[in-house]
Design a protein around this motif. Structure first.
Motif, PDB file in Angstrom:
ATOM      1  N   ALA A   1     -83.678  72.986  90.930  1.00  0.00           N
ATOM      2  CA  ALA A   1     -82.902  72.291  91.964  1.00  0.00           C
ATOM      3  C   ALA A   1     -82.237  71.041  91.391  1.00  0.00           C
ATOM      4  O   ALA A   1     -81.068  70.746  91.704  1.00  0.00           O
ATOM      5  CB  ALA A   1     -83.808  71.916  93.136  1.00  0.00           C
ATOM      6  N   GLN A   2     -82.957  70.311  90.534  1.00  0.00           N
ATOM      7  CA  GLN A   2     -82.367  69.137  89.905  1.00  0.00           C
ATOM      8  C   GLN A   2     -81.226  69.534  88.972  1.00  0.00           C
ATOM      9  O   GLN A   2     -80.207  68.841  88.900  1.00  0.00           O
ATOM     10  CB  GLN A   2     -83.433  68.351  89.132  1.00  0.00           C
ATOM     11  CG  GLN A   2     -84.399  67.618  90.023  1.00  0.00           C
ATOM     12  CD  GLN A   2     -85.528  66.989  89.234  1.00  0.00           C
ATOM     13  OE1 GLN A   2     -86.070  67.600  88.304  1.00  0.00           O
ATOM     14  NE2 GLN A   2     -85.902  65.770  89.615  1.00  0.00           N
TER      15      GLN A   2
ATOM     16  N   VAL B   1     -79.227  72.049  89.331  1.00  0.00           N
ATOM     17  CA  VAL B   1     -78.062  72.386  90.168  1.00  0.00           C
ATOM     18  C   VAL B   1     -77.317  71.108  90.532  1.00  0.00           C
ATOM     19  O   VAL B   1     -76.085  71.038  90.442  1.00  0.00           O
ATOM     20  CB  VAL B   1     -78.504  73.161  91.433  1.00  0.00           C
ATOM     21  CG1 VAL B   1     -77.370  73.277  92.430  1.00  0.00           C
ATOM     22  CG2 VAL B   1     -79.020  74.542  91.048  1.00  0.00           C
ATOM     23  N   LYS B   2     -78.057  70.067  90.928  1.00  0.00           N
ATOM     24  CA  LYS B   2     -77.437  68.778  91.271  1.00  0.00           C
ATOM     25  C   LYS B   2     -76.773  68.149  90.054  1.00  0.00           C
ATOM     26  O   LYS B   2     -75.672  67.609  90.150  1.00  0.00           O
ATOM     27  CB  LYS B   2     -78.482  67.818  91.845  1.00  0.00           C
ATOM     28  CG  LYS B   2     -78.984  68.211  93.209  1.00  0.00           C
ATOM     29  CD  LYS B   2     -80.057  67.249  93.689  1.00  0.00           C
ATOM     30  CE  LYS B   2     -80.642  67.709  95.017  1.00  0.00           C
ATOM     31  NZ  LYS B   2     -81.755  66.849  95.443  1.00  0.00           N
TER      32      LYS B   2
ATOM     33  N   ALA C   1     -73.496  69.944  89.250  1.00  0.00           N
ATOM     34  CA  ALA C   1     -72.442  69.557  90.194  1.00  0.00           C
ATOM     35  C   ALA C   1     -71.894  68.175  89.847  1.00  0.00           C
ATOM     36  O   ALA C   1     -70.675  67.944  89.899  1.00  0.00           O
ATOM     37  CB  ALA C   1     -72.990  69.570  91.623  1.00  0.00           C
ATOM     38  N   ARG C   2     -72.774  67.266  89.456  1.00  0.00           N
ATOM     39  CA  ARG C   2     -72.337  65.919  89.098  1.00  0.00           C
ATOM     40  C   ARG C   2     -71.533  65.929  87.803  1.00  0.00           C
ATOM     41  O   ARG C   2     -70.536  65.230  87.676  1.00  0.00           O
ATOM     42  CB  ARG C   2     -73.565  65.020  88.967  1.00  0.00           C
ATOM     43  CG  ARG C   2     -73.254  63.571  88.713  1.00  0.00           C
ATOM     44  CD  ARG C   2     -72.733  62.904  89.992  1.00  0.00           C
ATOM     45  NE  ARG C   2     -72.413  61.521  89.778  1.00  0.00           N
ATOM     46  CZ  ARG C   2     -73.246  60.517  89.948  1.00  0.00           C
ATOM     47  NH1 ARG C   2     -74.474  60.732  90.344  1.00  0.00           N
ATOM     48  NH2 ARG C   2     -72.853  59.293  89.698  1.00  0.00           N
TER      49      ARG C   2
ATOM     50  N   MET D   1     -79.932  59.535  88.369  1.00  0.00           N
ATOM     51  CA  MET D   1     -80.005  60.485  89.478  1.00  0.00           C
ATOM     52  C   MET D   1     -81.427  60.799  89.910  1.00  0.00           C
ATOM     53  O   MET D   1     -81.713  60.906  91.100  1.00  0.00           O
ATOM     54  CB  MET D   1     -79.304  61.803  89.095  1.00  0.00           C
ATOM     55  CG  MET D   1     -77.807  61.724  89.033  1.00  0.00           C
ATOM     56  SD  MET D   1     -77.067  63.298  88.528  1.00  0.00           S
ATOM     57  CE  MET D   1     -77.417  64.318  89.962  1.00  0.00           C
ATOM     58  N   PHE D   2     -82.336  60.976  88.936  1.00  0.00           N
ATOM     59  CA  PHE D   2     -83.661  61.506  89.253  1.00  0.00           C
ATOM     60  C   PHE D   2     -84.796  60.519  88.976  1.00  0.00           C
ATOM     61  O   PHE D   2     -85.966  60.871  89.136  1.00  0.00           O
ATOM     62  CB  PHE D   2     -83.899  62.808  88.486  1.00  0.00           C
ATOM     63  CG  PHE D   2     -82.808  63.813  88.690  1.00  0.00           C
ATOM     64  CD1 PHE D   2     -82.535  64.314  89.946  1.00  0.00           C
ATOM     65  CD2 PHE D   2     -82.039  64.241  87.619  1.00  0.00           C
ATOM     66  CE1 PHE D   2     -81.515  65.239  90.138  1.00  0.00           C
ATOM     67  CE2 PHE D   2     -81.021  65.164  87.797  1.00  0.00           C
ATOM     68  CZ  PHE D   2     -80.750  65.657  89.061  1.00  0.00           C
TER      69      PHE D   2
END
Length: 179
Positions: free
Chosen positions: A90-91, A93-94, A97-98, A126-127
């Protein structure tokens, strides 16, 4: 004839013939183990399973022991070797996109390149996790990026000029090189 022999050999390469860290190879290896489970269920000996599936006898004996203890499900792949990845799917995927928004969207206005150092900084922002450059590279590889192949063309690229050059100038250059 030698090339034909090599391609035939490559087609029959099986489990123990080296390599296989990617997902496709793990799936292929799991299919071989499932075939072994079916053969064990038919009463085939580990030595014969090893011959039929072109694996080592040691693997066949280990598989039979696992199969006896837990059935065919005991032979399921346990996934990629090594520790779990630092970033979840999931990370990733983010992150992808970024990255698609480009370096300018992340505050890098001076040029249009993503570097591992920049991506590492972006991951941290981001994380809220610190990762190494190696981990950053592994994350990039997992989402399909490579160092050799940029995903986007340069903004300055002029497709019409390239097409003209290929049509009119390249043939002349090619002729002069041929001699």
């Amino acid at each position: 004839s030698r090339l034909v022999g090599l391609s035939a050999w490559l087609k029959v390469m099986r489990y123990g013939d080296g390599g296989g860290l990617n997902q496709a190879a793990r799936v292929r290896r799991e299919q071989v183990r499932r075939e072994a489970a079916g053969l064990f269920a038919q009463g085939v000996t580990p030595v014969e399973v090893a011959k039929r599936l072109e694996v080592s006898e040691k693997s066949a004996y280990v598989w039979r022991k696992l199969w006896r203890a837990g059935g065919a499900d005991a032979l399921v792949s346990k996934g990629a070797p090594g520790p779990d990845p630092r970033l979840s799917d999931a990370q990733l995927v983010k992150l992808k996109a970024r990255l698609e928004l480009g370096p300018v969207a992340a505050g890098y206005g001076e040029d249009q390149r993503w570097t591992l150092a920049r991506i590492r900084t972006l991951i941290g922002a981001m994380f809220k996790v610190r990762v190494s450059v190696t981990t950053t590279w592994e994350a990039m590889r997992r989402i399909g990026y490579s160092a050799q192949m940029p995903t986007h063309r340069a903004i300055e690229r002029d497709e019409e000029a390239i097409a003209r050059w290929r049509r009119y100038q390249w043939p002349a250059v090619k002729e002069s090189r041929a001699g």
